[in-house]
Motif scaffolding. Sequence first.
Motif, PDB file in Angstrom:
ATOM      1  N   MET A 198       0.835  -1.217   0.000  1.00 27.77           N
ATOM      2  CA  MET A 198       0.000   0.000   0.000  1.00 27.77           C
ATOM      3  C   MET A 198       0.861   1.255   0.000  1.00 27.77           C
ATOM      4  SD  MET A 198      -3.568  -0.437   2.113  1.00 27.77           S
ATOM      5  CE  MET A 198      -2.908   0.436   3.482  1.00 27.77           C
ATOM      6  N   GLN A 199       0.309   2.318  -0.554  1.00 29.67           N
ATOM      7  CA  GLN A 199       1.000   3.603  -0.486  1.00 29.67           C
ATOM      8  C   GLN A 199       0.178   4.586   0.340  1.00 29.67           C
ATOM      9  OE1 GLN A 199       3.308   5.228  -3.763  1.00 29.67           O
ATOM     10  NE2 GLN A 199       2.529   3.631  -5.093  1.00 29.67           N
ATOM     11  N   ARG A 200       0.854   5.560   0.889  1.00 36.93           N
ATOM     12  CA  ARG A 200       0.203   6.607   1.669  1.00 36.93           C
ATOM     13  C   ARG A 200       0.436   7.930   0.953  1.00 36.93           C
ATOM     14  NH1 ARG A 200      -1.826   7.672   6.672  1.00 36.93           N
ATOM     15  NH2 ARG A 200      -1.808   5.478   7.172  1.00 36.93           N
ATOM     16  N   VAL A 201      -0.612   8.740   0.840  1.00 37.16           N
ATOM     17  CA  VAL A 201      -0.476  10.060   0.225  1.00 37.16           C
ATOM     18  C   VAL A 201      -0.379  11.103   1.328  1.00 37.16           C
ATOM     19  CG1 VAL A 201      -1.432  11.708  -1.430  1.00 37.16           C
ATOM     20  CG2 VAL A 201      -1.953   9.269  -1.670  1.00 37.16           C
ATOM     21  N   GLU A 202       0.701  11.864   1.335  1.00 37.57           N
ATOM     22  CA  GLU A 202       0.856  12.968   2.283  1.00 37.57           C
ATOM     23  C   GLU A 202       0.517  14.259   1.547  1.00 37.57           C
ATOM     24  OE1 GLU A 202       1.649  12.613   5.504  1.00 37.57           O
ATOM     25  OE2 GLU A 202       2.074  10.465   5.407  1.00 37.57           O
ATOM     26  N   VAL A 203      -0.297  15.082   2.192  1.00 41.71           N
ATOM     27  CA  VAL A 203      -0.761  16.327   1.579  1.00 41.71           C
ATOM     28  C   VAL A 203      -0.448  17.490   2.516  1.00 41.71           C
ATOM     29  CG1 VAL A 203      -2.845  17.598   0.876  1.00 41.71           C
ATOM     30  CG2 VAL A 203      -2.658  15.148   0.400  1.00 41.71           C
ATOM     31  N   ALA A 204      -0.023  18.603   1.973  1.00 38.90           N
ATOM     32  CA  ALA A 204       0.195  19.794   2.808  1.00 38.90           C
ATOM     33  C   ALA A 204      -0.068  21.043   1.995  1.00 38.90           C
ATOM     34  CB  ALA A 204       1.633  19.824   3.336  1.00 38.90           C
ATOM     35  N   TRP A 205      -0.672  22.026   2.622  1.00 36.91           N
ATOM     36  CA  TRP A 205      -0.728  23.352   1.983  1.00 36.91           C
ATOM     37  C   TRP A 205      -0.580  24.460   3.012  1.00 36.91           C
ATOM     38  CZ3 TRP A 205      -4.686  26.227   3.813  1.00 36.91           C
ATOM     39  CH2 TRP A 205      -5.981  25.707   3.923  1.00 36.91           C
ATOM     40  N   SER A 206      -0.192  25.630   2.518  1.00 32.89           N
ATOM     41  CA  SER A 206      -0.013  26.802   3.375  1.00 32.89           C
ATOM     42  C   SER A 206      -0.428  28.025   2.577  1.00 32.89           C
ATOM     43  CB  SER A 206       1.458  26.896   3.791  1.00 32.89           C
ATOM     44  OG  SER A 206       1.654  27.998   4.654  1.00 32.89           O
ATOM     45  N   LYS A 207      -1.132  28.952   3.230  1.00 30.00           N
ATOM     46  CA  LYS A 207      -1.638  30.147   2.530  1.00 30.00           C
ATOM     47  C   LYS A 207      -1.414  31.390   3.375  1.00 30.00           C
ATOM     48  CE  LYS A 207      -5.838  30.334   0.902  1.00 30.00           C
ATOM     49  NZ  LYS A 207      -7.304  30.102   0.939  1.00 30.00           N
ATOM     50  N   MET A 208      -1.014  32.471   2.729  1.00 30.82           N
ATOM     51  CA  MET A 208      -0.876  33.749   3.421  1.00 30.82           C
ATOM     52  C   MET A 208      -1.457  34.828   2.517  1.00 30.82           C
ATOM     53  SD  MET A 208       0.199  34.878   6.258  1.00 30.82           S
ATOM     54  CE  MET A 208       1.335  35.852   7.211  1.00 30.82           C
ATOM     55  N   PRO A 209      -2.311  35.716   3.043  1.00 28.69           N
ATOM     56  CA  PRO A 209      -2.872  36.766   2.184  1.00 28.69           C
ATOM     57  C   PRO A 209      -1.882  37.906   1.954  1.00 28.69           C
ATOM     58  CG  PRO A 209      -3.795  36.929   4.384  1.00 28.69           C
ATOM     59  CD  PRO A 209      -2.914  35.714   4.377  1.00 28.69           C
ATOM     60  N   LYS A 210      -2.106  38.662   0.888  1.00 26.02           N
ATOM     61  CA  LYS A 210      -1.378  39.907   0.589  1.00 26.02           C
ATOM     62  C   LYS A 210      -1.360  40.807   1.817  1.00 26.02           C
ATOM     63  CE  LYS A 210      -1.946  43.900  -2.459  1.00 26.02           C
ATOM     64  NZ  LYS A 210      -2.571  44.393  -3.697  1.00 26.02           N
ATOM     65  N   GLY A 211      -0.200  41.350   2.132  1.00 31.72           N
ATOM     66  CA  GLY A 211      -0.094  42.249   3.273  1.00 31.72           C
ATOM     67  C   GLY A 211      -0.197  41.554   4.619  1.00 31.72           C
ATOM     68  N   ALA A 212      -0.301  40.211   4.607  1.00 30.13           N
ATOM     69  CA  ALA A 212      -0.436  39.413   5.840  1.00 30.13           C
ATOM     70  C   ALA A 212      -1.676  39.801   6.647  1.00 30.13           C
ATOM     71  CB  ALA A 212       0.820  39.505   6.697  1.00 30.13           C
ATOM     72  N   LEU A 213      -2.689  40.299   5.946  1.00 28.71           N
ATOM     73  CA  LEU A 213      -3.920  40.730   6.617  1.00 28.71           C
ATOM     74  C   LEU A 213      -5.138  40.278   5.820  1.00 28.71           C
ATOM     75  CD1 LEU A 213      -3.231  44.452   7.583  1.00 28.71           C
ATOM     76  CD2 LEU A 213      -3.720  42.574   9.176  1.00 28.71           C
ATOM     77  N   PHE A 233       8.467  20.935   4.958  1.00 29.86           N
ATOM     78  CA  PHE A 233       9.074  21.591   3.797  1.00 29.86           C
ATOM     79  C   PHE A 233       8.196  22.744   3.317  1.00 29.86           C
ATOM     80  CE2 PHE A 233       9.792  22.111  -0.749  1.00 29.86           C
ATOM     81  CZ  PHE A 233      11.175  22.170  -0.832  1.00 29.86           C
ATOM     82  N   VAL A 234       6.892  22.481   3.215  1.00 31.30           N
ATOM     83  CA  VAL A 234       5.945  23.524   2.769  1.00 31.30           C
ATOM     84  C   VAL A 234       5.959  24.693   3.754  1.00 31.30           C
ATOM     85  CG1 VAL A 234       3.478  24.025   2.447  1.00 31.30           C
ATOM     86  CG2 VAL A 234       4.485  21.987   1.403  1.00 31.30           C
ATOM     87  N   ASP A 235       5.974  24.386   5.050  1.00 28.87           N
ATOM     88  CA  ASP A 235       6.010  25.442   6.069  1.00 28.87           C
ATOM     89  C   ASP A 235       7.285  26.273   5.972  1.00 28.87           C
ATOM     90  OD1 ASP A 235       3.571  24.795   7.082  1.00 28.87           O
ATOM     91  OD2 ASP A 235       4.345  23.577   8.731  1.00 28.87           O
ATOM     92  N   GLU A 236       8.419  25.595   5.768  1.00 30.86           N
ATOM     93  CA  GLU A 236       9.691  26.308   5.689  1.00 30.86           C
ATOM     94  C   GLU A 236       9.774  27.164   4.421  1.00 30.86           C
ATOM     95  OE1 GLU A 236      12.103  22.981   8.313  1.00 30.86           O
ATOM     96  OE2 GLU A 236      12.770  23.388   6.259  1.00 30.86           O
ATOM     97  N   LEU A 237       9.198  26.645   3.340  1.00 31.51           N
ATOM     98  CA  LEU A 237       9.161  27.412   2.084  1.00 31.51           C
ATOM     99  C   LEU A 237       8.340  28.686   2.298  1.00 31.51           C
ATOM    100  CD1 LEU A 237       9.999  27.316  -0.905  1.00 31.51           C
ATOM    101  CD2 LEU A 237       7.996  25.880  -1.350  1.00 31.51           C
TER     102      LEU A 237
END
Lengths: 234, 234
Positions: free
Chosen positions: A1-16, A190-194
């Motif tokens: 079996m394989q496992r799928v790892e998923v990650a996302w990160s979002k930040m708005p313009k101006g951090a607001l 990795f996504v967080d550090e990016l």
Amino acid sequence: MQRVEVAWSKMPKGALGQSGDSIELVERPLGGLTLILADGQGSGPAARRISRMVAMRAVQLIADGSRDGAVARAVQDMLYTAREGRVTATLALLSVDWHTRTLVIARNAPSPVLCRQEEHVFRLEGGAEVIGTYRKTRPAMTELEALPGSLLLTCSDGLLHAGRRYGTPFDWTAWEERFLSISVDELGQFVDELMDHALDLERGRPTDDISIMALGLKGDDESARRSLYASIPY
Amino acid sequence: MQRVEVAWSKMPKGALGQSGDSIELVERPLGGLTLILADGQGSGPAARRISRMVAMRAVQLIADGSRDGAVARAVQDMLYTAREGRVTATLALLSVDWHTRTLVIARNAPSPVLCRQEEHVFRLEGGAEVIGTYRKTRPAMTELEALPGSLLLTCSDGLLHAGRRYGTPFDWTAWEERFLSISVDELGQFVDELMDHALDLERGRPTDDISIMALGLKGDDESARRSLYASIPY
């Protein structure tokens, strides 16, 4: 079996406030999952409405079992029709399709898709038109074997432009080297550090919405357990 | 600003194959998010088709802006109509609604909802009919103020029955005490430990699908960053 790892990160313009980008994760009824990133023209609530409309229509179609190329075309035609060709959006679909045992990448976006397979890292880029303004826009489609250890990552153009106004542009080469060496379990980190790095380049206040999404395949996993964690400010 | 922390964990019956339960996370267009848990009658692919149909319809309606009570009724009527009253499912919706600044709980399920607010833990239970077999089934609705530190958690009946066949039934009281003391940041870990405990009680092979979902509100958060991690085996 394989496992799928998923990650996302979002930040708005101006951090607001709210990002104009939308990311959705949806399961494929014949097995697998799809990550959807839509970036609406402009930023703030108007952009958000466009990207939500685009992303949620893609969610519905994927959940109904539609193939990724058909989804990208249908969503483009919907936006073209609804806004009479006057509003653009970008759309990227990253899928693990267990029915075909492939990774499927559908792009209507200028951002590259970073791919790792069998000890190689390469970038898919160029030739992908945005959706919403032409009648015959088509997605750039790529299909790869669903090999253990594979990674896919893409982003909105806020990441590509990070640091430009301070003369410290984003350096893909260094991140590609790290992308080659990480384990699939480290994908979330990795996504967080990016994202941390992009925010540093922008001195904490991005000039545009920044979104990053990624998935990875891990082999030899025998657990049937699924889990999800999310953290969302309002 | 407040931050919403979300976590879920799922394990199929027998620790093999696909769970018959579906969990979905969807954003509310007027602000906030909704967690949806649907448990289809039986287990395996047939149950999964039912729970997916129910959960994805709820996703669509929430994404369109429908109120939770209307969503639960519409989904019940859809299942009743589609399967002529012959198939049941359970449905639970846990929402953070920033438009009304409340937590909204809609239940058509026998499982309790564990709530924490202002240093108190209580259980919502009883009186909630499952959907699919009667024309006039209604959800049990509860609305709470969206106070920082609040937590909501619910599960499929696989958790309630964990350990029964070995004479070591699940002890809610002990877990309620821990639920009272954790920080909102520890919610994901709490959900994982609860699943670990249930699997221990079932000696690694659950007699039914086990699903747990939870959300929490954290006050005084100034970051606009959003993130998500998921891990899904195939």
